[in-house]
Design an enzyme around this catalytic site. Structure first.
Site, PDB file in Angstrom:
ATOM      1  N   LYS A  32      40.513  33.874  48.052  1.00  0.00           N
ATOM      2  CA  LYS A  32      41.534  33.970  47.010  1.00  0.00           C
ATOM      3  C   LYS A  32      42.929  33.687  47.569  1.00  0.00           C
ATOM      4  O   LYS A  32      43.299  34.164  48.644  1.00  0.00           O
ATOM      5  CB  LYS A  32      41.491  35.377  46.432  1.00  0.00           C
ATOM      6  N   ASP A  68      35.158  32.632  49.931  1.00  0.00           N
ATOM      7  CA  ASP A  68      34.462  31.750  48.989  1.00  0.00           C
ATOM      8  C   ASP A  68      33.786  30.592  49.693  1.00  0.00           C
ATOM      9  O   ASP A  68      32.852  29.991  49.177  1.00  0.00           O
ATOM     10  CB  ASP A  68      35.433  31.241  47.924  1.00  0.00           C
ATOM     11  N   ARG A  89      32.796  36.196  38.455  1.00  0.00           N
ATOM     12  CA  ARG A  89      33.538  35.546  39.538  1.00  0.00           C
ATOM     13  C   ARG A  89      33.120  36.245  40.831  1.00  0.00           C
ATOM     14  O   ARG A  89      32.424  37.260  40.816  1.00  0.00           O
ATOM     15  CB  ARG A  89      35.053  35.527  39.332  1.00  0.00           C
ATOM     16  N   GLY A  90      33.568  35.695  41.952  1.00  0.00           N
ATOM     17  CA  GLY A  90      33.149  36.220  43.245  1.00  0.00           C
ATOM     18  C   GLY A  90      32.026  35.352  43.772  1.00  0.00           C
ATOM     19  O   GLY A  90      31.091  34.999  43.048  1.00  0.00           O
TER      20      GLY A  90
END
Lengths: 362, 362
Positions: free
Chosen positions: B253, B242, B49-50
């Site tokens: 997030k 993101d 993720r990221g």
């Protein structure tokens, strides 16, 4: 008063029984409190929590301390002081102990009669809270009806943080009282329940209370409210409070301030619901002067949950080598609060309005 | 590139190996990705993720898809599209797939040579991200030094939300890159690590990364940042992103928006760190138009932790009868952002500044 309230009651020996809020929603068990030490422990370890219930338990705690002191007034004063200091942010706790001590010091009774008088006073405190929550329910539901009329919406979405229902304040809570009343009035209510880290009072207690009452609700991470408000999915925010200063600044569960900022940024009404016993009229500036309790880092690093075998266990969720810091509360500045929802009606969150509405109590 | 990066690398058969981020910090294990399906699963189930790492994995995924397609270009295009759609908010994912497809469509190579060319392009994408993070580290640390000089403080307190370290973006992250660089420069840094519910990337990943690097840090509930900022315990907030729109609105997030509101309310600098590949220049208004992923409610209702026997388990933390809603991201409006920390320097969060600094990419 046996059986009258839902979160605490007296057993046949006049000991205090309380619902153990640490194991909800997975287990419904009670704890019996028979003396000062057990009173303090129940408050400190959060067997009971929430501004009102802590005050009620403290009131009954002074009665139990009296029973335990066998007429030794100095010992009783010492024990009452211990109860008073068990949690620093909870103003109802101090208020209730002070009121019990006033009764004690004004009484010319002794021994059994005095114990009986203190028991009656503790019941009176709880009964009065009860009446206040009923008023808060009515005033709050009136506001909900008013907003719905103006906006022509079918479902009214309320966001709440932590638990300020009947587990927190006899007999139907503060923040949740208007919700229960609105449902009685036939309004379609839906509640966004903040999980409320680190102790998860929202997920554990508010969701449990609402499902028991058949109120539609959805649990969300504490991070989610901002997005919901930005996207018109919240019509009102209501929370309880643990201490409200003379200027309207309100201490409540950590994270309340962030929701208030978001409500302001999105023009959503933000109400703090409280009985007048939650005011601390001697604190003039809440942000500056309300002391904030720091609790154990283990409340952040460990969590209780149910494993796949249905067993309730403590789990570690932060690695051992990382420290954690656990402030229990934050203070929402009065400028972010639409109104204080009290048993006397809605009060603007400023020193003039508060001083006027509660002049006789100051 | 074997061994060059920390969160992903190629094994001897040119399969992709990645650190399994779902089991950190309690277990350090890897997952081997050999084809399209495994690529999509690793992205969807958050093995990786990221923003950056997702882009890198997607890049390598297109190479693996090519290997899997045996020269069938139509199949390859179909598989690449599947990868591109695996997570909706992640713009680097789309960017990396598009770039790989451009390489493919501009190439006159076939079969093994084409596969090799796509492998080299995927490596190039990761290498370029690497260089960008190094620049972000330098510019960010410069800002920290500047603030410290002006304020004469001994320890610099940074709050971060989620994980934007080397687990999220090769090779030292975005939000954490300036922290690592500041430590190298001898600055006393302390990081407030937001737990980051519901997937706890802060507690699980950021705390783990920081302790590996010897950076002083403290884990806090997501609710706590407002109180810390109100009480002068935070000197700067940095998060990753993101997707950042043309007007500077930044998706990150869920919960980032709440921290930005609090930073603004307390005059604390709030930076979003991102490589230019995280910009989505075609989205003009981020709050209005960035699509926000809704993930499974089980991420809210269940949590992973270690029981008292040292076993890692899933446990239930919300009662079954309560539904949950799980938005993965929120969008922080540009007006709350002090600056965008990019590999080209600090850019004001508005359409003019972004258009000027990144003119050649638009």
């Amino acid at each position: 008063m046996q059986g009258q309230y839902k979160a605490l009651w007296l057993d046949k020996d006049n000991n205090l029984e309380v619902l153990d809020q640490r194991v909800l929603p997975f287990e419904e068990t009670t704890v019996t409190i028979t003396n000062t030490q057990e009173t303090i422990e129940a408050i400190k370890n959060m067997t009971v929590r929430g501004a009102g219930i802590i005050g009620n338990v403290a009131g009954f705690g002074v009665y139990l301390a009296c029973r335990e002191s066998n007429g030794d007034i100095e010992k009783l004063i010492y024990l009452a002081e211990q109860i008073r200091e068990s949690r620093p942010t909870a103003v109802n706790l101090m208020w209730a102990v002070d009121r019990m001590m006033e009764t004690l010091l004004n009484s010319d009774l002794h021994d059994l009669e005095l114990t009986q008088e203190l028991l009656e006073e503790a019941i009176k405190i709880a009964d009065e809270d009860c009446m206040r929550t009923e008023k808060i329910a009515q005033y709050g539901a009136d506001i909900i009806e008013e907003i719905m009329l103006n906006r022509e919406i079918d479902t009214f979405d309320i966001l709440t943080h932590c638990n300020a229902g009947w587990l927190a304040i006899v007999d139907s809570g503060t923040a949740l009282a208007p919700i229960y009343e609105a449902k009685k009035r036939g309004i379609n209510i839906h509640v966004w329940v903040d999980e409320t880290r680190p102790r998860n009072q929202g997920a554990n207690l508010t969701a449990w209370e609402l499902s028991k009452a058949g109120v539609e609700h959805t649990v969300i991470a504490d991070n989610t409210g901002g997005h919901l408000m930005q996207n018109h999915m919240v019509d009102m925010v209501i929370t309880g409070a643990d201490r409200v200063a003379r200027n309207g600044d309100s201490a409540n569960k950590i994270g309340t301030y962030l929701k208030a900022l978001s409500a302001k940024d999105n023009n959503i009404p933000f109400y703090i619901a409280l009985p007048s016993s939650t005011f601390d009229f001697t604190t003039l500036d809440g942000v500056r002067d309300i002391p904030i309790e720091i609790r154990s880092e283990n409340e952040v690093k460990y969590m209780r949950g149910m494993d796949s075998d249905g067993e309730i266990k403590e789990f570690q969720i932060v690695q051992s080598q990382s420290p954690a810091l656990n402030y229990g509360f934050d203070v929402t500045p009065a400028r972010l609060i639409t109104g204080l929802l009290t048993e006397r009606g809605v009060c603007d969150a400023n020193v003039d309005a508060i001083s006027e509405m509660f002049e006789d109590l100051i």
